[in-house]
Design a protein around this motif. Structure first.
Motif, PDB file in Angstrom:
ATOM      1  N   ASP A 197       1.739  54.526 -20.799  1.00 47.10           N
ATOM      2  CA  ASP A 197       0.480  55.065 -20.314  1.00 47.10           C
ATOM      3  C   ASP A 197       0.717  56.543 -20.075  1.00 47.10           C
ATOM      4  O   ASP A 197       1.566  56.929 -19.279  1.00 47.10           O
ATOM      5  N   ILE A 198      -0.064  57.356 -20.789  1.00 47.93           N
ATOM      6  CA  ILE A 198       0.218  58.807 -20.769  1.00 47.93           C
ATOM      7  C   ILE A 198       0.160  59.390 -19.360  1.00 47.93           C
ATOM      8  O   ILE A 198       0.865  60.342 -19.027  1.00 47.93           O
ATOM      9  N   SER A 199      -0.652  58.786 -18.502  1.00 48.42           N
ATOM     10  CA  SER A 199      -0.789  59.362 -17.159  1.00 48.42           C
ATOM     11  C   SER A 199       0.354  58.915 -16.251  1.00 48.42           C
ATOM     12  O   SER A 199       0.703  59.597 -15.292  1.00 48.42           O
ATOM     13  N   ARG A 200       0.952  57.743 -16.604  1.00 52.25           N
ATOM     14  CA  ARG A 200       1.900  57.147 -15.661  1.00 52.25           C
ATOM     15  C   ARG A 200       3.350  57.309 -16.128  1.00 52.25           C
ATOM     16  O   ARG A 200       4.271  57.409 -15.337  1.00 52.25           O
ATOM     17  N   ASP A 201       3.536  57.294 -17.466  1.00 51.77           N
ATOM     18  CA  ASP A 201       4.909  57.222 -17.989  1.00 51.77           C
ATOM     19  C   ASP A 201       5.391  58.556 -18.542  1.00 51.77           C
ATOM     20  O   ASP A 201       4.599  59.381 -18.994  1.00 51.77           O
ATOM     21  N   THR A 202       6.734  58.693 -18.538  1.00 50.73           N
ATOM     22  CA  THR A 202       7.359  59.853 -19.192  1.00 50.73           C
ATOM     23  C   THR A 202       7.906  59.360 -20.523  1.00 50.73           C
ATOM     24  O   THR A 202       8.578  58.336 -20.582  1.00 50.73           O
ATOM     25  N   LEU A 203       7.636  60.115 -21.569  1.00 48.72           N
ATOM     26  CA  LEU A 203       8.095  59.701 -22.907  1.00 48.72           C
ATOM     27  C   LEU A 203       9.372  60.470 -23.258  1.00 48.72           C
ATOM     28  O   LEU A 203       9.456  61.679 -23.013  1.00 48.72           O
ATOM     29  N   TYR A 204      10.354  59.733 -23.778  1.00 47.06           N
ATOM     30  CA  TYR A 204      11.611  60.363 -24.206  1.00 47.06           C
ATOM     31  C   TYR A 204      11.816  60.098 -25.694  1.00 47.06           C
ATOM     32  O   TYR A 204      11.417  59.065 -26.200  1.00 47.06           O
ATOM     33  N   VAL A 205      12.475  61.045 -26.368  1.00 42.52           N
ATOM     34  CA  VAL A 205      12.749  60.852 -27.805  1.00 42.52           C
ATOM     35  C   VAL A 205      14.226  61.165 -28.069  1.00 42.52           C
ATOM     36  O   VAL A 205      14.828  61.972 -27.357  1.00 42.52           O
ATOM     37  N   SER A 206      14.778  60.505 -29.099  1.00 41.06           N
ATOM     38  CA  SER A 206      16.220  60.707 -29.361  1.00 41.06           C
ATOM     39  C   SER A 206      16.464  62.028 -30.086  1.00 41.06           C
ATOM     40  O   SER A 206      15.642  62.485 -30.874  1.00 41.06           O
ATOM     41  N   LYS A 207      17.638  62.592 -29.790  1.00 36.69           N
ATOM     42  CA  LYS A 207      18.077  63.813 -30.458  1.00 36.69           C
ATOM     43  C   LYS A 207      19.563  63.657 -30.719  1.00 36.69           C
ATOM     44  O   LYS A 207      20.227  62.884 -30.037  1.00 36.69           O
ATOM     45  N   CYS A 208      20.050  64.376 -31.691  1.00 36.39           N
ATOM     46  CA  CYS A 208      21.447  64.150 -32.055  1.00 36.39           C
ATOM     47  C   CYS A 208      22.138  65.476 -32.330  1.00 36.39           C
ATOM     48  O   CYS A 208      21.585  66.335 -33.021  1.00 36.39           O
ATOM     49  N   ILE A 209      23.335  65.648 -31.770  1.00 39.16           N
ATOM     50  CA  ILE A 209      24.165  66.793 -32.174  1.00 39.16           C
ATOM     51  C   ILE A 209      25.365  66.236 -32.922  1.00 39.16           C
ATOM     52  O   ILE A 209      25.864  65.163 -32.596  1.00 39.16           O
ATOM     53  N   CYS A 210      25.801  66.981 -33.923  1.00 42.19           N
ATOM     54  CA  CYS A 210      26.776  66.383 -34.839  1.00 42.19           C
ATOM     55  C   CYS A 210      27.745  67.445 -35.359  1.00 42.19           C
ATOM     56  O   CYS A 210      27.367  68.594 -35.586  1.00 42.19           O
ATOM     57  N   LEU A 211      28.992  67.023 -35.544  1.00 42.98           N
ATOM     58  CA  LEU A 211      29.994  67.885 -36.175  1.00 42.98           C
ATOM     59  C   LEU A 211      30.375  67.281 -37.524  1.00 42.98           C
ATOM     60  O   LEU A 211      30.616  66.076 -37.622  1.00 42.98           O
ATOM     61  N   ILE A 212      30.408  68.100 -38.551  1.00 46.05           N
ATOM     62  CA  ILE A 212      30.880  67.651 -39.867  1.00 46.05           C
ATOM     63  C   ILE A 212      32.266  68.257 -40.048  1.00 46.05           C
ATOM     64  O   ILE A 212      32.413  69.483 -39.992  1.00 46.05           O
ATOM     65  N   THR A 213      33.272  67.396 -40.228  1.00 48.93           N
ATOM     66  CA  THR A 213      34.649  67.905 -40.258  1.00 48.93           C
ATOM     67  C   THR A 213      35.381  67.382 -41.493  1.00 48.93           C
ATOM     68  O   THR A 213      35.045  66.326 -42.017  1.00 48.93           O
ATOM     69  N   PRO A 214      36.407  68.129 -41.940  1.00 49.98           N
ATOM     70  CA  PRO A 214      37.160  67.670 -43.115  1.00 49.98           C
ATOM     71  C   PRO A 214      38.136  66.549 -42.786  1.00 49.98           C
ATOM     72  O   PRO A 214      38.517  65.784 -43.648  1.00 49.98           O
ATOM     73  N   MET A 215      38.555  66.465 -41.503  1.00 48.83           N
ATOM     74  CA  MET A 215      39.481  65.397 -41.125  1.00 48.83           C
ATOM     75  C   MET A 215      38.936  64.669 -39.908  1.00 48.83           C
ATOM     76  O   MET A 215      38.212  65.235 -39.097  1.00 48.83           O
ATOM     77  N   ALA A 216      39.342  63.400 -39.790  1.00 44.92           N
ATOM     78  CA  ALA A 216      38.736  62.566 -38.753  1.00 44.92           C
ATOM     79  C   ALA A 216      39.486  62.653 -37.426  1.00 44.92           C
ATOM     80  O   ALA A 216      40.226  61.744 -37.066  1.00 44.92           O
ATOM     81  N   PHE A 217      39.284  63.746 -36.691  1.00 43.64           N
ATOM     82  CA  PHE A 217      39.819  63.794 -35.326  1.00 43.64           C
ATOM     83  C   PHE A 217      38.747  63.248 -34.393  1.00 43.64           C
ATOM     84  O   PHE A 217      38.043  64.008 -33.701  1.00 43.64           O
ATOM     85  N   ALA A 218      38.612  61.931 -34.390  1.00 45.67           N
ATOM     86  CA  ALA A 218      37.465  61.317 -33.717  1.00 45.67           C
ATOM     87  C   ALA A 218      37.464  61.594 -32.215  1.00 45.67           C
ATOM     88  O   ALA A 218      36.420  61.895 -31.627  1.00 45.67           O
TER      89      ALA A 218
END
Length: 1288
Positions: A197-218
């Motif tokens: 309910d737009i008057s009662r609830d707060t809406l959240y949405v997903s976001k993602c930060i990401c690293l692209i790497t040559p080796m898997a240092f997880a």
């Protein structure tokens, strides 16, 4: 495990990426994943079983707006591009947020989730991605009101559905419950989702930060991202703008060199990564502990076996990180081998059609946590290993061989786990039993707050485990981290490292556990393949021609290698040696000339193998399955500890960047888009780029040091990587971009081509294998190809057929696509076959069509009928599953040489094919299909017994026909005949044959290949003399017909007075039975029955000269020697070599017949009469104490003993039968050469033989003795039917 990564990169990270909601373009439904969900839903609706699942439909397509998926976009990535790793926007976008955007309200959980992913390029090299997904408040008014509107629409629809009258579809199907029952869950659903309910609830949405790497240092990447996220959400702003940290990461933190560790700064603290040296196992930075907790040792070993045998593997979990961790762990544990096929640990929802791929794959499928396994419709399951990670269970394909030394191996791994306080079994929740699956899920969600690490709290663990043994409890106490226990278990390490370790204790424990488990796995292969180099076949050609003929070349002497292995290893090893990963491993061995050249994995493996060789010199002849534990764990641990205690390199600290005033500010709680102007390019005069060390690293990295990369030294190697590696594969990874119909079509086309190529290679491989040495002489491949077990190759052919039949299926039914198609065909055929009996389809041979005169002497061939063969399989109660039935049917068709013909008939029903297959399916590509059937035709060139030899316990109908001679009217015959049929597996016992028909059909347990028929009669009635030409026996299922030639009389006072004979038979090929109608006497056949020269009157014998006789003996002995030199699996019938045509008995008969004085008219004298006289002489000589040496007496005693035994047998075998029995016994006990020597010296010989006789020629006799002596080294076992009734 990094198999290959871009060798030009020497930066820790190539890209920093931000993905999420693009407020400008607004809410776009993620069409592809929505479409997939819709397809799933309609599938349930249309499928017969799916009708029951219709309650689940709402969850799929009629999702509440908060549960729907919307398109996510790559909002920003820095830098724009790097040359060695071009940015793939589609792939990164798909894999960062594989299910698109998700929305939540304040009442939902919004824990950040970390997952990693992998992007495989065309050439097989990989880049890694590490993503942290979190929720941010939606500030855009438009988005909020759009969501509100969607909710109003959704609620209205739901209301209509609830109050609508029952749909016709529901009433159609009596199995569906009345509609009122569906209302209850729907209403609760409505209440549950009617929440925004737009008057009662707060809406959240997903976001993602990401690293692209040559080796898997997880671990390092995870910490970096978590710290960046914390900087945005914590009330206190970070010391520097976010840009400084991202810039530092992208441009100022290098990759650590091999064998070194590197420290760099995050937002809130130092971060550490360390890289193994070139002498250690390759880099692996995922939690093995988690995999063992989720699946348990036993399951992991089964999964590991499936991966090694290149079986299709599908991982299933609602946590992306679990999919990735399990996939990477399994491929890392394979060291030194590498997965060569499609590898997609996280399969985005929009790529579900890829499960159709008819190639080996390792894929991870995301589950929504609501559907259970039964609702999952998979295109092919005949050869699938399905791993439900969250519920800790695994489904295996049939006939999976055991990994060698499995129990000891499990024991060794369990010891490692227990030392860390971990249970070798899967997650403790498993002991609750399968009844509480729903409970599992909630527990999974709870533990997911630790991002998938399932070590529950001490209390719950204890409660769940209280019924287990004390030992397990103790393990658990250790596991929950009680410090006292921990010290107790690993006192040695923790006491002396606490002071110096630069990383935290938990991270160090992870490294320790990982390396210990990996060393144990690697040690199995070093032990198993310790002497593999000896069997590598170096190409005789130059490399160029080797490349171009790579398909045909054998690169490993499989037969010799397998003959050295302990028996229990063979089922696994014979299949493993056939895999692509093994072939590629050996290829890379052939391609590298020296150590410098070797690819990293190979170099490490070879050095370990050398070490083992030095420690215990294995004699290849000793086939030992002694289990040897891993010994180099400490050394490996030490190396890691050294790197973690003494940091080798420290990167530059983050610093203020040259930013404009006002830049770098951000709103708390929101991750900003960051300033592209400062992040898009690196430093022009970076200090570390100028420093000599990193430049050196870069150079070295390009060459040897780039540990796990496939190092290419020239164009040829490049070409090889493309061609040789892709021999059995067509695609490594689906293209994650533009999924237009044309791309999908092209992908399928690649599959079709790949399947055809695989079919061509398999048929050739199997033929050459089967034809063995003959084929080698004809110039196909090497001799080595003969040894691999036929079963392995046939199983892999069955697997290929299943994959072809699964490709492009419309609707899947049952686990075997091939059997399902056959059943459809059977059903439609039976409907159509309600035709009058007279109109039988062409291709069937009618018995009436044959000429009457032939019917008496040969059997009409069985009708060729695909349906009949199916019925045979359906009647075998031992085969329970569809996959098993399909395999049995393939085996039967191959044995009958009808596989190609049957499949052609099956595919000729175009209507059925259209109904079952999509347009792009392999079976609807006409040219390829024709070529495929053509390749299968080649199997008709060789005899397979792959059905008879495998289904040894089934009941089989046999048909026996006795063919009497036409000339000497058998019609007057009055006695009662009997037969007894023997095969390699069993014999029937005596069966009475009706005298008027001389035919009998009986059913008994599979006899195997038939070898002998004993036949005789009871000598009753006035005319008990019978001339039999031959006996025919046919197997009613496989249609194999055996002919047992006789051509002799049975009766007292005629021929040699025999009432029973032992006949040796051979398989008749169909053409033979057509062309050679039997004639009497059979001696004129060429080369036919030359052995029975002793016919009715001795004068008709063709005389052989001494040269021919010697040659005959030589060839007979030669045949036996060759027989024993073949691998056991390939040996034919020894009985045939002893008693068959031109066998040993025949050859010795010729020896004794030569120069035999012909007696008075009308009286026959047989060799046996001569032998009996000789026996009398020896016995009397012994009594009269003639002075003979010890040796002579011994031999004479033996000879007489055997003669008495044969003469006193209760069987009514005639004189020639007795001679045959004596020769067989003499061969078995290695006495023949003694007896020949004895008889040559015997005075009886002087009386009964002419002077020119072979037995009187000393030099000829000596050469005969020498030839017979060669039999001494062989252990000859006689078939029971040959020596029945003899007690020696």
């Amino acid at each position: 495990m990094s198999t290959g990564f871009s060798s030009s990169s020497c930066r820790f990270a190539d890209y920093f990426v931000i993905c999420g909601l693009d407020t400008e373009s607004g809410l776009e439904p993620d069409e592809l994943s929505a479409l997939c969900q819709y397809i799933q839903a309609t599938k349930f609706r249309d499928d017969a079983r799916g009708k029951l699942a219709s309650a689940g439909e709402g969850e799929n397509f009629e999702q509440s707006p908060l549960r729907r998926t919307f398109k996510s976009k790559v909002l920003a990535h820095f830098p724009e591009n790097v040359e060695w790793n071009p940015f793939d926007q589609d792939a990164v976008g798909m894999l960062c947020m594989p299910k698109g955007l998700s929305f939540r309200t304040q009442s939902d959980t919004r824990e950040p989730q970390f997952h990693s992913f992998i992007i495989t390029r065309e050439d097989g090299s990989r880049t890694y991605g590490f993503a942290l997904t979190f929720f941010e408040e939606v500030t855009s008014k438009q988005i909020c009101s759009a969501m509100q509107t969607l909710y109003h629409m959704h609620n209205a629809e739901q209301y209509d559905i609830l109050h609508a009258p029952p749909t016709p579809r529901g009433s159609e199907d009596p199995r569906l419950a009345p509609p009122q029952l569906h209302a209850a869950p729907a209403i609760s659903r409505l209440q549950r989702f009617n929440s925004y309910d737009i008057s009662r609830d707060t809406l959240y949405v997903s976001k993602c930060i990401c690293l692209i790497t040559p080796m898997a240092f997880a671990q390092a990447c995870r910490r970096v991202l978590e710290q960046l996220h914390r900087a945005v959400t914590s009330p206190q702003p970070p010391p520097l703008p976010l840009e400084s940290y991202v810039y530092n990461l992208l441009y100022e933190v290098p990759l650590p060199p091999a064998g070194r560790s590197l420290k760099f700064s995050g937002v809130y603290g130092p971060l550490l990564c360390q890289r193994p040296s070139t002498a250690e196992l390759p880099l692996f930075d995922f939690h093995l502990q988690e995999v063992f907790e989720l699946l348990g040792v036993e399951n992991i070993l089964q999964l590991f076996t499936c991966a090694l045998l290149e079986i299709q593997i599908l991982l299933y979990s609602q946590h992306y990180q679990r999919l990735m961790t399990v996939a990477e762990s399994i491929t890392a544990l394979m060291f030194p081998f590498q997965w060569q096929h499609v590898y997609v640990p996280i399969l985005p929802a929009s790529l579900l059609h890829f499960l159709d791929a008819p190639v080996p794959y390792l894929m991870g499928l995301h589950s929504n946590g609501q559907d259970d396994r039964t609702k999952l419709e998979l295109p092919q399951e005949a050869n699938l290993c399905f791993v439900d990670i969250d519920n800790h269970f695994i489904e295996l394909p049939e006939d999976l061989p055991q990994f060698p030394n499995k129990l000891e191996f499990i024991q060794e791994i369990s010891e490692v786990l227990l030392a860390f306080g971990l249970s070798p079994e899967a997650n403790p929740q498993r002991s609750e039993g399968q009844t509480k699956l729903r409970g599992f899920r909630t527990a999974d969600v709870v533990s997911d707050k630790r991002n998938g690490n399932l070590a529950g709290s001490p209390l719950t663990s204890y409660l769940l485990r209280e019924n287990q043994t004390i030992a397990r409890l103790q393990a658990l106490v250790k596991r929950t981290g009680v410090s006292l226990e921990k010290l107790d278990v690993k006192e040695d390490t923790s006491t002396n490292t606490d002071t110096k370790l630069q990383c935290d204790e938990n991270e160090f424990r992870m490294y320790q556990l990982n390396i210990r488990v990996r060393e144990v796995f690697a040690n199995r292969f070093t032990q198993m393949f310790a002497d593999y180099e000896v069997f590598v076949i170096q190409p005789s050609h130059d490399k160029e021609s080797w490349f171009s003929n790579r398909d045909q070349m054998q690169n490993f002497d499989k037969a010799s290698f397998l003959s050295d292995q302990p028996e229990p290893y063979l089922p696994f090893l014979s299949r493993f040696l056939e895999t692509q990963m093994f072939a590629s491993f050996i290829d890379s061995k052939i391609l590298c000339h020296d150590d410098e050249d070797k690819e990293h994995t190979l170099r490490v493996f070879d050095s370990r193998v050398d070490k083992i060789r030095m420690l215990n010199v294995r004699t290849p002849t000793l086939r030992t399955s002694m289990y040897q534990k891993c010994t180099n764990i400490e050394e490996a641990e030490k190396a890691i500890e050294m790197r973690l205690c003494k940091i080798d390199h420290t990167a530059l600290h983050p610093h203020l960047l040259d930013m404009k005033i006002g830049q770098g500010r951000y709103e708390p709680g929101f991750f900003p888009r960051l300033q592209s102007d400062v992040l898009s390019t690196g430093p022009t005069s970076n200090k570390w780029a100028k420093r000599s060390a990193p430049a050196q690293w870069r150079r070295r990295d390009r060459q040897k040091q780039h540990a796990e990369h496939l190092y290419l030294d020239n164009d040829q190697r490049e070409k090889y990587i493309q061609e040789a590696r892709n021999l059995g594969t067509t695609l490594r990874q689906p293209k994650l971009s533009n999924l237009s119909p044309s791309v999908i079509a092209q992908t399928n086309w690649k599959f079709v081509e790949g399947l055809l190529k695989e079919c061509r290679n398999k048929t050739k491989r199997m033929l050459v294998e089967k034809m063995g040495r003959e084929a080698v002489e004809l110039g196909h491949g090497e001799v080595s190809i003969t040894g691999v077990e036929e079963n392995t190759l046939i199983a892999s052919l069955c697997d290929l057929l299943e994959r072809i039949w699964s490709h492009g299926l419309q609707v899947k039914q049952g686990k075997s696509a091939l059997w399902s198609h056959l059943l459809h065909y059977q059903e439609s055929k039976e409907k159509r076959d309600a035709t009058p009996a007279g109109l039988s389809p062409p291709g069937f041979i009618h018995e009436t069509e044959r000429r009457k005169s032939d019917a008496s002497c040969a059997m009409p061939p069985l009708k060729v009928s695909l349906i009949q063969d199916m019925r045979h399989i359906q009647n075998i109660s031992e085969i329970k599953t569809d996959v098993g039935k399909a395999r049995a049917w393939v085996r039967l068709s191959m044995e009958k040489k009808l596989l190609s013909r049957h499949l052609k008939q099956l595919l000729s029903d175009h209507e059925l094919s259209k109904k079952l297959y999509k347009r792009y399916a392999f079976l609807r590509c006409d040219d390829e299909k024709e070529q495929f059937l053509y390749h299968l035709l080649f199997f008709n060139a060789v005899d397979y017994f792959c059905f008879t030899n495998v289904f040894t316990t089934i009941m089989i109908p046999y048909h026996v026909v006795i063919i009497p001679s036409k000339k000497l009217g058998g019609s007057m015959f009055t006695a009662n005949p009997w037969v007894c049929v023997s095969g390699e597996l069993a014999e029937t016992g005596i069966l009475q044959v009706p005298r008027n028909t001389l035919e009998i059909t009986f059913e008994c347990q599979n006899l195997g290949k038939l070898t002998t028929v004993q036949m005789g009669h009871d000598n009753s009635g006035l005319y008990a003399k019978w001339l039999v030409e031959s006996v025919m026996v046919r197997n009613g299922i496989t249609g194999h017909t055996y002919k047992f030639p006789c051509g002799r009389w049975l009766g007292k006072g005629v021929d040699d007075g025999s009432l029973e004979r032992i006949l040796v038979g051979e398989l008749v090929t169909n053409t033979e039975s057509e062309e050679r109608m039997c004639r009497t006497p059979p001696m004129q056949q060429s080369p036919g029955m030359m052995r029975r020269f002793v016919t009715i009157s001795p004068n008709s014998k063709p005389k052989l000269n001494t040269g021919q006789i010697q040659e005959g003996v030589g060839e007979a002995i030669n045949g036996i020697v060759k027989h024993f030199h073949k691998p056991e699996k390939e040996r034919g019938s020894l009985t045939l070599l002893l008693c068959g045509e031109y066998g040993l008995v025949w050859a010795l008969e010729q020896v004794f017949q030569h120069g035999f004085k012909s007696p008075r008219l009308f009286k026959n004298v047989f060799i046996w009469d001569f032998l009996e006289k000789a026996q009398v002489y020896f016995e009397s000589a012994e009594q009269s104490q003639v002075n003979q040496d010890e040796n002579w007496q011994m031999r004479a005693r033996h000879f007489s003993h055997f003669m008495r035994a044969v003469n006193s047998t209760p069987r009514n075998i005639g004189k020639d039968g007795k001679f045959q029995m004596l020769v067989c016994l003499g061969a078995r006990d290695h006495l023949l050469h003694h007896w020949i020597a004895l008889l040559a010296e015997c005075p009886i010989t002087a009386q009964m033989y002419e002077d020119a006789a072979l037995l009187k020629d000393h030099s000829l006799v000596n050469s005969l003795i020498r030839v017979l002596q060669t039999l001494q080294e062989f252990n000859i076992t006689l078939e029971a039917s040959l020596v029945k009734g003899i007690g020696i």
